[in-house]
Design a protein around this motif. Sequence first.
Motif, PDB file in Angstrom:
ATOM      1  N   ALA A  21      49.889   1.586  66.000  1.00 22.62           N
ATOM      2  CA  ALA A  21      50.442   1.455  64.664  1.00 22.62           C
ATOM      3  C   ALA A  21      50.112   2.354  63.861  1.00 22.62           C
ATOM      4  O   ALA A  21      48.751   2.926  63.640  1.00 22.62           O
ATOM      5  N   TYR A  25      49.746  -3.898  61.517  1.00 25.18           N
ATOM      6  CA  TYR A  25      50.128  -5.314  61.336  1.00 25.18           C
ATOM      7  C   TYR A  25      48.865  -6.237  60.984  1.00 25.18           C
ATOM      8  O   TYR A  25      47.846  -5.970  61.914  1.00 25.18           O
ATOM      9  N   LYS A  28      49.060 -13.467  59.534  1.00 29.79           N
ATOM     10  CA  LYS A  28      50.200 -13.982  59.961  1.00 29.79           C
ATOM     11  C   LYS A  28      50.681 -14.979  58.913  1.00 29.79           C
ATOM     12  O   LYS A  28      49.757 -15.542  58.506  1.00 29.79           O
ATOM     13  N   ARG A  80      48.421 -19.062  74.501  1.00 31.97           N
ATOM     14  CA  ARG A  80      49.282 -18.066  74.265  1.00 31.97           C
ATOM     15  C   ARG A  80      50.141 -17.840  75.481  1.00 31.97           C
ATOM     16  O   ARG A  80      51.630 -17.465  75.317  1.00 31.97           O
ATOM     17  N   SER A 156      51.319 -11.538  71.948  1.00 32.24           N
ATOM     18  CA  SER A 156      50.535 -10.720  70.983  1.00 32.24           C
ATOM     19  C   SER A 156      51.418 -10.097  70.164  1.00 32.24           C
ATOM     20  O   SER A 156      52.440  -9.453  70.661  1.00 32.24           O
ATOM     21  N   GLY A 157      51.224 -10.354  68.908  1.00 37.93           N
ATOM     22  CA  GLY A 157      52.116  -9.791  67.934  1.00 37.93           C
ATOM     23  C   GLY A 157      52.550  -8.515  68.043  1.00 37.93           C
ATOM     24  O   GLY A 157      53.987  -8.110  68.004  1.00 37.93           O
ATOM     25  N   SER A 158      51.659  -7.622  68.038  1.00 38.53           N
ATOM     26  CA  SER A 158      51.773  -6.211  68.168  1.00 38.53           C
ATOM     27  C   SER A 158      52.736  -5.727  69.290  1.00 38.53           C
ATOM     28  O   SER A 158      53.453  -4.685  69.423  1.00 38.53           O
ATOM     29  N   ARG A 161      56.395  -4.588  69.626  1.00 39.63           N
ATOM     30  CA  ARG A 161      56.663  -2.876  69.071  1.00 39.63           C
ATOM     31  C   ARG A 161      56.967  -2.324  70.429  1.00 39.63           C
ATOM     32  O   ARG A 161      57.370  -1.027  70.464  1.00 39.63           O
ATOM     33  N   SER A 211      41.374  -9.657  67.352  1.00 43.01           N
ATOM     34  CA  SER A 211      42.270  -9.780  66.173  1.00 43.01           C
ATOM     35  C   SER A 211      42.955 -10.768  65.862  1.00 43.01           C
ATOM     36  O   SER A 211      43.073 -11.141  64.627  1.00 43.01           O
ATOM     37  N   THR A 212      43.110 -11.760  66.767  1.00 44.42           N
ATOM     38  CA  THR A 212      43.734 -13.288  66.257  1.00 44.42           C
ATOM     39  C   THR A 212      42.847 -13.745  65.168  1.00 44.42           C
ATOM     40  O   THR A 212      43.337 -14.321  64.079  1.00 44.42           O
ATOM     41  N   MET A 215      42.025 -11.644  62.051  1.00 44.26           N
ATOM     42  CA  MET A 215      43.191 -11.525  60.911  1.00 44.26           C
ATOM     43  C   MET A 215      43.367 -12.999  60.384  1.00 44.26           C
ATOM     44  O   MET A 215      43.797 -13.401  59.265  1.00 44.26           O
ATOM     45  N   PHE A 263      43.541  -1.207  56.007  1.00 43.72           N
ATOM     46  CA  PHE A 263      43.136  -1.969  57.033  1.00 43.72           C
ATOM     47  C   PHE A 263      41.726  -2.422  57.155  1.00 43.72           C
ATOM     48  O   PHE A 263      41.271  -3.706  57.163  1.00 43.72           O
ATOM     49  N   ASP A 305      42.220   0.894  65.198  1.00 49.85           N
ATOM     50  CA  ASP A 305      42.739  -0.721  65.263  1.00 49.85           C
ATOM     51  C   ASP A 305      41.292  -1.453  65.279  1.00 49.85           C
ATOM     52  O   ASP A 305      40.602  -1.237  64.569  1.00 49.85           O
TER      53      ASP A 305
HETATM   54  C1  DP6 Z   1      44.776  -3.965  64.342  1.00 52.87           C
HETATM   55  O1  DP6 Z   1      48.776  -7.938  68.119  1.00 52.87           O
HETATM   56  O2  DP6 Z   1      46.475  -7.994  68.774  1.00 52.87           O
HETATM   57  O3  DP6 Z   1      46.293  -3.563  66.354  1.00 52.87           O
HETATM   58  O4  DP6 Z   1      49.189 -11.362  67.003  1.00 52.87           O
HETATM   59  O5  DP6 Z   1      46.957 -12.078  67.030  1.00 52.87           O
HETATM   60  O6  DP6 Z   1      47.949 -11.116  69.055  1.00 52.87           O
HETATM   61  P1  DP6 Z   1      47.931 -11.274  67.551  1.00 52.87           P
HETATM   62  O7  DP6 Z   1      47.148  -9.641  67.113  1.00 52.87           O
HETATM   63  P2  DP6 Z   1      47.428  -8.309  67.640  1.00 52.87           P
HETATM   64  O8  DP6 Z   1      47.057  -7.328  66.344  1.00 52.87           O
HETATM   65  C2  DP6 Z   1      46.982  -6.216  66.584  1.00 52.87           C
HETATM   66  C3  DP6 Z   1      46.482  -5.709  65.154  1.00 52.87           C
HETATM   67  C4  DP6 Z   1      46.202  -4.085  65.139  1.00 52.87           C
HETATM   68  C5  DP6 Z   1      47.278  -3.478  64.162  1.00 52.87           C
HETATM   69  C6  DP6 Z   1      48.484  -3.429  64.822  1.00 52.87           C
HETATM   70  O9  DP6 Z   1      48.583  -2.973  66.001  1.00 52.87           O
HETATM   71  O10 DP6 Z   1      49.756  -3.360  64.419  1.00 52.87           O
END
Ligand code: DP6
Length: 403
Positions: A21, A25, A28, A80, A156-158, A161, A211-212, A215, A263, A305
């Motif tokens: 990124a 991100y 949540k 998950r 995993s959110g990221s 992408r 990261s979960t 954040m 960040f 990250d």
């Molecule tokens: C810092 O996608 O690992 O890499 O959704 O909880 O699984 P979860 O988190 P994740 O978070 C990545 C955060 C990051 C920034 C990014 O890749 O945007």
Amino acid sequence: MPENDKQSLSMVTCTAPVNIAVIKYWGKRDEDLILPMNSSLSLTLHQDQLKTTTTVACSRNFQQDRIWLNGKEEDISNPRLQSCLQEIRRFSRKRQNTVDSTSDVSGVSHKVHICSVNNFPTAAGLASSASGYAFAIKILFGVESEQLSAVARQGSGSACRSLYGGFVQWKLGEQLDGKDSLAEQVESESYWPELRVLTLVVSAEQKSVGSTSGMHTSVETSQLLKYRADVVVPSRMEEMIRVIRERDFPAFGELTMKDSNQFHAICLDTYPPIFYLNNMSHRIISLVHRYNQYYGETRVAYTFDAGPNAVIYTLQDHLSEFVQVVRHFFPPEVSGEEFFKGLPVCSADLSEELKKDINMEPTPKGIRYIISTKAGPGPCVVKDPNHHLLGADGLPKKSVISD
Ligand code: DP6
């Protein structure tokens, strides 16, 4: 539906990329649906250097869902994974009932075996398995493309992408059910061919706070996170898309570094604070700024990250000199491919003036190795059945299992 044996075993193998990124991100707004508090934007890296290969098989003979990651069987009860599988089965059933009632998606009620391996060391701190199994499952069960983001996000959110190549944004969306919180390509991998990426691996240690949970604590405690999501990111996303479209490296680099720094500022603003960067990360940050200052323009940019490894963006023209700068200020312990992996770079001479101007004490062995790469395409299906990671019995082939 690709099947080895129509009666029993269906199998698909695909490869998926890693993304890094440039607008992060972090946070949540819905932890069940994995919906972000802000939009984010990343570059998908080339799979020749960094990829995850995933085979998914389903059979009515399987007794239970099972998953093997990098040669080791993992606990399938991981929440998950469970929501990922649930999401797939929900979408596939819906499809069966509505759009295409004639297609054979009976496999959806069967158990699945998933096997996934990376072609890069775990120490590199780059994860992409969720996009891999989401994509393979889509092929196997015929999940609609629009629903793919939701499936990958559950892993995993990221990871959502990584479903596309090149520059990809994950849009915040407005709907409560997350239907409009989707990944979308901004520009393809061929749009900015001079762009290069270096991953500087500084540490083999596992990250201290995942990261979960990181954040989650940030959302609970950091006021800066709210300000970032409400005020900073909306205009920064527009600006980032504009400078990418204009291929304006100095503006792209500056925005990338500022976003990484913000960040990590949120991580410090989290209570108790989270420290992802270490001394070596700080030295890399200084080196990049001193190098750019020497030339009076942003030629190189860093981003970090949830860990201490740096990812460097630069242009082809400046790549070989900057790699030489890194070698000079972080003299490696090992040489050749053990230190420098991936796309090769030419050698370069450093002027005494540049070394003197940077004015840093060299840190021997500070960087363990470098992976050199560029932008790349999204997930691909592997057609050759010899490349399946699972055998005809649905279990990982011997070559895949680690001791
Ligand atoms: C810092 O996608 O690992 O890499 O959704 O909880 O699984 P979860 O988190 P994740 O978070 C990545 C955060 C990051 C920034 C990014 O890749 O945007």
